[in-house]
Design a protein around this motif. Structure first.
Motif, PDB file in Angstrom:
ATOM      1  N   VAL A 101      -6.750   3.182 -11.293  1.00 47.48           N
ATOM      2  CA  VAL A 101      -7.741   2.230 -11.580  1.00 47.48           C
ATOM      3  C   VAL A 101      -7.169   0.853 -10.973  1.00 47.48           C
ATOM      4  O   VAL A 101      -8.002  -0.045 -10.663  1.00 47.48           O
ATOM      5  CB  VAL A 101      -8.097   2.221 -13.020  1.00 47.48           C
ATOM      6  N   ALA A 102      -5.675   0.469 -11.407  1.00 47.79           N
ATOM      7  CA  ALA A 102      -5.201  -0.773 -10.578  1.00 47.79           C
ATOM      8  C   ALA A 102      -5.439  -0.723  -9.114  1.00 47.79           C
ATOM      9  O   ALA A 102      -5.526  -1.765  -8.722  1.00 47.79           O
ATOM     10  CB  ALA A 102      -3.965  -0.587 -11.192  1.00 47.79           C
ATOM     11  N   ALA A 103      -5.180   0.359  -8.334  1.00 45.17           N
ATOM     12  CA  ALA A 103      -5.200   0.348  -6.947  1.00 45.17           C
ATOM     13  C   ALA A 103      -7.001  -0.281  -6.637  1.00 45.17           C
ATOM     14  O   ALA A 103      -7.128  -0.841  -5.747  1.00 45.17           O
ATOM     15  CB  ALA A 103      -5.189   1.783  -6.648  1.00 45.17           C
ATOM     16  N   GLU A 104      -7.869   0.555  -7.473  1.00 44.87           N
ATOM     17  CA  GLU A 104      -9.389   0.061  -7.014  1.00 44.87           C
ATOM     18  C   GLU A 104      -9.612  -1.329  -7.186  1.00 44.87           C
ATOM     19  O   GLU A 104     -10.428  -2.122  -6.515  1.00 44.87           O
ATOM     20  CB  GLU A 104     -10.250   0.982  -8.210  1.00 44.87           C
ATOM     21  N   ILE A 105      -9.028  -1.903  -8.605  1.00 42.27           N
ATOM     22  CA  ILE A 105      -8.989  -3.404  -8.795  1.00 42.27           C
ATOM     23  C   ILE A 105      -8.462  -4.104  -7.598  1.00 42.27           C
ATOM     24  O   ILE A 105      -9.222  -5.186  -7.068  1.00 42.27           O
ATOM     25  CB  ILE A 105      -8.518  -3.601 -10.228  1.00 42.27           C
ATOM     26  N   CYS A 106      -7.052  -3.946  -7.320  1.00 43.19           N
ATOM     27  CA  CYS A 106      -6.582  -4.702  -6.432  1.00 43.19           C
ATOM     28  C   CYS A 106      -7.291  -4.472  -4.911  1.00 43.19           C
ATOM     29  O   CYS A 106      -7.147  -5.396  -4.357  1.00 43.19           O
ATOM     30  CB  CYS A 106      -5.229  -4.151  -6.086  1.00 43.19           C
ATOM     31  N   ALA A 107      -7.728  -3.519  -4.807  1.00 39.32           N
ATOM     32  CA  ALA A 107      -8.295  -3.236  -3.312  1.00 39.32           C
ATOM     33  C   ALA A 107      -9.576  -4.332  -3.230  1.00 39.32           C
ATOM     34  O   ALA A 107      -9.973  -4.879  -2.217  1.00 39.32           O
ATOM     35  CB  ALA A 107      -8.895  -2.015  -2.963  1.00 39.32           C
ATOM     36  N   VAL A 108     -10.595  -4.304  -4.420  1.00 36.60           N
ATOM     37  CA  VAL A 108     -11.592  -5.123  -4.362  1.00 36.60           C
ATOM     38  C   VAL A 108     -11.271  -6.694  -4.246  1.00 36.60           C
ATOM     39  O   VAL A 108     -11.828  -7.312  -3.432  1.00 36.60           O
ATOM     40  CB  VAL A 108     -12.567  -5.046  -5.847  1.00 36.60           C
ATOM     41  N   ILE A 109     -10.013  -6.942  -4.977  1.00 35.21           N
ATOM     42  CA  ILE A 109      -9.745  -8.387  -5.125  1.00 35.21           C
ATOM     43  C   ILE A 109      -9.138  -8.818  -3.658  1.00 35.21           C
ATOM     44  O   ILE A 109      -9.378  -9.603  -3.032  1.00 35.21           O
ATOM     45  CB  ILE A 109      -8.816  -8.694  -5.927  1.00 35.21           C
ATOM     46  N   ALA A 110      -8.515  -7.759  -2.880  1.00 34.31           N
ATOM     47  CA  ALA A 110      -7.670  -8.095  -1.759  1.00 34.31           C
ATOM     48  C   ALA A 110      -8.786  -8.132  -0.705  1.00 34.31           C
ATOM     49  O   ALA A 110      -8.736  -9.135   0.188  1.00 34.31           O
ATOM     50  CB  ALA A 110      -6.673  -7.002  -1.507  1.00 34.31           C
ATOM     51  N   PHE A 111      -9.625  -7.217  -0.620  1.00 38.36           N
ATOM     52  CA  PHE A 111     -10.812  -7.415   0.412  1.00 38.36           C
ATOM     53  C   PHE A 111     -11.588  -8.722   0.383  1.00 38.36           C
ATOM     54  O   PHE A 111     -11.980  -9.312   1.474  1.00 38.36           O
ATOM     55  CB  PHE A 111     -11.650  -6.100   0.667  1.00 38.36           C
ATOM     56  N   SER A 112     -11.847  -8.949  -0.886  1.00 42.39           N
ATOM     57  CA  SER A 112     -12.363 -10.375  -1.248  1.00 42.39           C
ATOM     58  C   SER A 112     -11.728 -11.427  -0.628  1.00 42.39           C
ATOM     59  O   SER A 112     -12.115 -12.461  -0.041  1.00 42.39           O
ATOM     60  CB  SER A 112     -12.926 -10.256  -2.620  1.00 42.39           C
ATOM     61  N   ALA A 113     -10.442 -11.462  -0.917  1.00 44.60           N
ATOM     62  CA  ALA A 113      -9.616 -12.486  -0.445  1.00 44.60           C
ATOM     63  C   ALA A 113      -9.345 -12.771   1.154  1.00 44.60           C
ATOM     64  O   ALA A 113      -9.632 -13.836   1.624  1.00 44.60           O
ATOM     65  CB  ALA A 113      -8.176 -12.289  -0.958  1.00 44.60           C
ATOM     66  N   ILE A 114      -9.354 -11.682   1.912  1.00 44.11           N
ATOM     67  CA  ILE A 114      -9.393 -11.841   3.163  1.00 44.11           C
ATOM     68  C   ILE A 114     -10.523 -12.107   3.933  1.00 44.11           C
ATOM     69  O   ILE A 114     -10.663 -12.723   4.873  1.00 44.11           O
ATOM     70  CB  ILE A 114      -8.624 -10.441   3.793  1.00 44.11           C
ATOM     71  N   ARG A 115     -11.644 -11.857   3.234  1.00 41.91           N
ATOM     72  CA  ARG A 115     -13.118 -12.119   3.666  1.00 41.91           C
ATOM     73  C   ARG A 115     -13.105 -13.638   3.429  1.00 41.91           C
ATOM     74  O   ARG A 115     -14.013 -14.369   4.222  1.00 41.91           O
ATOM     75  CB  ARG A 115     -14.136 -11.527   2.822  1.00 41.91           C
ATOM     76  N   ASN A 116     -12.247 -14.283   2.534  1.00 42.87           N
ATOM     77  CA  ASN A 116     -12.366 -15.546   2.365  1.00 42.87           C
ATOM     78  C   ASN A 116     -11.351 -16.577   2.896  1.00 42.87           C
ATOM     79  O   ASN A 116     -11.080 -17.432   2.671  1.00 42.87           O
ATOM     80  CB  ASN A 116     -12.335 -15.972   0.844  1.00 42.87           C
ATOM     81  N   ASN A 117     -10.795 -15.775   3.866  1.00 41.26           N
ATOM     82  CA  ASN A 117      -9.617 -16.185   4.819  1.00 41.26           C
ATOM     83  C   ASN A 117      -8.264 -16.466   3.909  1.00 41.26           C
ATOM     84  O   ASN A 117      -7.462 -17.466   4.269  1.00 41.26           O
ATOM     85  CB  ASN A 117     -10.163 -17.475   5.504  1.00 41.26           C
ATOM     86  N   ASP A 118      -8.184 -15.837   2.686  1.00 42.33           N
ATOM     87  CA  ASP A 118      -6.955 -16.021   2.026  1.00 42.33           C
ATOM     88  C   ASP A 118      -6.068 -14.812   2.397  1.00 42.33           C
ATOM     89  O   ASP A 118      -6.389 -14.108   3.014  1.00 42.33           O
ATOM     90  CB  ASP A 118      -7.308 -15.907   0.444  1.00 42.33           C
ATOM     91  N   THR A 119      -4.762 -15.297   2.114  1.00 43.62           N
ATOM     92  CA  THR A 119      -3.872 -14.094   2.244  1.00 43.62           C
ATOM     93  C   THR A 119      -3.307 -13.587   1.026  1.00 43.62           C
ATOM     94  O   THR A 119      -3.652 -13.944  -0.274  1.00 43.62           O
ATOM     95  CB  THR A 119      -2.494 -14.604   2.783  1.00 43.62           C
ATOM     96  N   VAL A 120      -2.852 -12.081   1.102  1.00 39.19           N
ATOM     97  CA  VAL A 120      -2.606 -11.375   0.112  1.00 39.19           C
ATOM     98  C   VAL A 120      -1.264 -10.691  -0.007  1.00 39.19           C
ATOM     99  O   VAL A 120      -0.716 -10.242   0.990  1.00 39.19           O
ATOM    100  CB  VAL A 120      -3.680 -10.196   0.092  1.00 39.19           C
ATOM    101  N   GLY A 121      -0.632 -10.875  -0.999  1.00 38.13           N
ATOM    102  CA  GLY A 121       0.778 -10.111  -1.027  1.00 38.13           C
ATOM    103  C   GLY A 121       0.772  -9.323  -2.252  1.00 38.13           C
ATOM    104  O   GLY A 121       0.117  -9.444  -3.165  1.00 38.13           O
ATOM    105  N   LEU A 122       1.802  -8.402  -2.374  1.00 39.99           N
ATOM    106  CA  LEU A 122       1.916  -7.434  -3.269  1.00 39.99           C
ATOM    107  C   LEU A 122       3.315  -7.326  -4.038  1.00 39.99           C
ATOM    108  O   LEU A 122       4.251  -7.378  -3.162  1.00 39.99           O
ATOM    109  CB  LEU A 122       1.686  -6.012  -2.831  1.00 39.99           C
ATOM    110  N   LEU A 123       3.336  -7.329  -5.178  1.00 38.65           N
ATOM    111  CA  LEU A 123       4.514  -6.990  -5.716  1.00 38.65           C
ATOM    112  C   LEU A 123       4.454  -5.995  -6.804  1.00 38.65           C
ATOM    113  O   LEU A 123       3.542  -5.965  -7.796  1.00 38.65           O
ATOM    114  CB  LEU A 123       5.174  -8.159  -6.755  1.00 38.65           C
ATOM    115  N   LEU A 124       5.070  -4.778  -6.862  1.00 39.28           N
ATOM    116  CA  LEU A 124       5.172  -3.515  -7.548  1.00 39.28           C
ATOM    117  C   LEU A 124       6.236  -3.664  -8.470  1.00 39.28           C
ATOM    118  O   LEU A 124       7.396  -3.769  -8.238  1.00 39.28           O
ATOM    119  CB  LEU A 124       5.112  -2.225  -7.015  1.00 39.28           C
ATOM    120  N   PHE A 125       6.314  -3.551  -9.833  1.00 35.94           N
ATOM    121  CA  PHE A 125       7.197  -3.598 -10.650  1.00 35.94           C
ATOM    122  C   PHE A 125       7.493  -2.698 -11.731  1.00 35.94           C
ATOM    123  O   PHE A 125       6.406  -2.054 -12.255  1.00 35.94           O
ATOM    124  CB  PHE A 125       7.380  -4.952 -11.327  1.00 35.94           C
ATOM    125  N   SER A 126       8.610  -2.514 -12.188  1.00 33.45           N
ATOM    126  CA  SER A 126       8.620  -1.604 -13.506  1.00 33.45           C
ATOM    127  C   SER A 126       9.545  -2.488 -14.140  1.00 33.45           C
ATOM    128  O   SER A 126       9.125  -3.478 -14.643  1.00 33.45           O
ATOM    129  CB  SER A 126       9.584  -0.150 -13.028  1.00 33.45           C
TER     130      SER A 126
END
Length: 291
Positions: A101-126
């Motif tokens: 579910v997290a991957a689906e949410i992040c995919a939508v936000i990330a694709f929206s961001a690059i359509r808006n000419n924003d950059t996307v970074g990712l940090l995975l943590f435990s």
């Protein structure tokens, strides 16, 4: 090499989420984050017609002339996805793991961001930093982030939200959009979350699964904590046992809600037994209306 099954899963997720972005979500993203603000560019000599409110009196005094501050609109924003991949994220009773579910949410936000000419970074943590992808743009970059969400094998099962936020705050030099995706099965992250909320446009997306708050009456069940490994046997036919677990879950949810509220960050609840995008869209629409 990516296994064929995983490649197909990522491809299907891209098709589905990009369709959602095109038809529904892109407008909500733009409305919610349209206030990019301005940033200081330079000072220059005063010219007739300049707004006197832009005069930089300190520089003018040093240069023995009148100088004004010049600002420009920020050209792009950085969206940092800070995603919990601890042991509890590998749970899901409704056909989807919280991590999926997290991957689906992040995919939508990330694709929206690059359509808006924003950059996307990712940090995975435990309770450690598991993966870090520097902010970038473009479809290939977003697909890399999605692949990391699916393939990263955490070296630890614990959770340390505070330490993850501490690292993000060290890395982000200017105000950014920080999206924290977790089930928030942690404590003592209050101060770091407040710091994140003060420095960045921060949103907490809380992942929930119904079986973590309500058990069916099916008899004796062994329950194992995914992050500590501790196992207990409970009799789910006992109403007192079920109510005690439900009460504990409610208290944890309320504690999370209060921590996010006090930190002044946005709060979105996403459940594994419902459409994960509906609450996200509703949140962004409400935010856009508030301006």
């Amino acid at each position: 090499m990516i296994p064929d099954e995983l490649f197909e899963k990522i491809r299907r997720l891209e098709v589905r989420t990009r369709g959602v972005v095109d038809s529904v979500f892109q407008g909500e993203y733009q409305s919610a984050f349209q206030g990019r603000g301005i940033e200081f560019a330079e000072v220059r000599p005063y010219q007739v017609g300049d707004d006197i409110r832009t005069i930089d009196w300190n520089v003018s005094a040093r240069m023995d002339d009148t100088y004004v501050k010049v600002y420009e609109e920020e050209r792009e924003q950085t969206v940092m996805l800070c995603v919990d991949v601890s042991g509890s994220e590998n749970f899901g009773s409704q056909g989807k793991l919280k991590r999926e579910v997290a991957a689906e949410i992040c995919a939508v936000i990330a694709f929206s961001a690059i359509r808006n000419n924003d950059t996307v970074g990712l940090l995975l943590f435990s309770d450690e930093t598991e993966r870090f992808v520097r902010p970038g743009s473009g479809r290939r970059h977003v697909l890399r982030c999605i692949r990391e969400l699916f393939t990263a094998e955490a070296s630890s099962v614990g959770t340390d939200i505070g330490e993850a936020l501490r690292r993000v705050l060290r890395m982000l030099q200017r105000r950014s959009i920080l999206v924290l995706v977790s089930d928030f099965f942690d404590a003592d992250y209050d101060s770091m979350l407040r710091a994140a909320g003060q420095r960045h446009d921060t949103i907490g997306i809380e992942l929930q699964d119904p079986r973590e708050e309500e058990l069916p009456p099916v008899g004796l069940v062994d329950l194992t904590d995914a992050e500590t490994g501790e196992t207990v046997t409970v009799d789910t036919r006992d109403p007192a046992v079920r109510e005690a677990m439900a009460a504990s879950a409610r208290a944890r949810r309320e504690r999370t809600r209060e921590i996010l509220r006090r930190a002044g960050v946005g709060h979105v609840i996403v459940r594994t037994d419902a459409d994960p995008l509906e609450p996200l869209i509703a949140f962004f629409r409400g935010r856009a209306r508030r301006g």
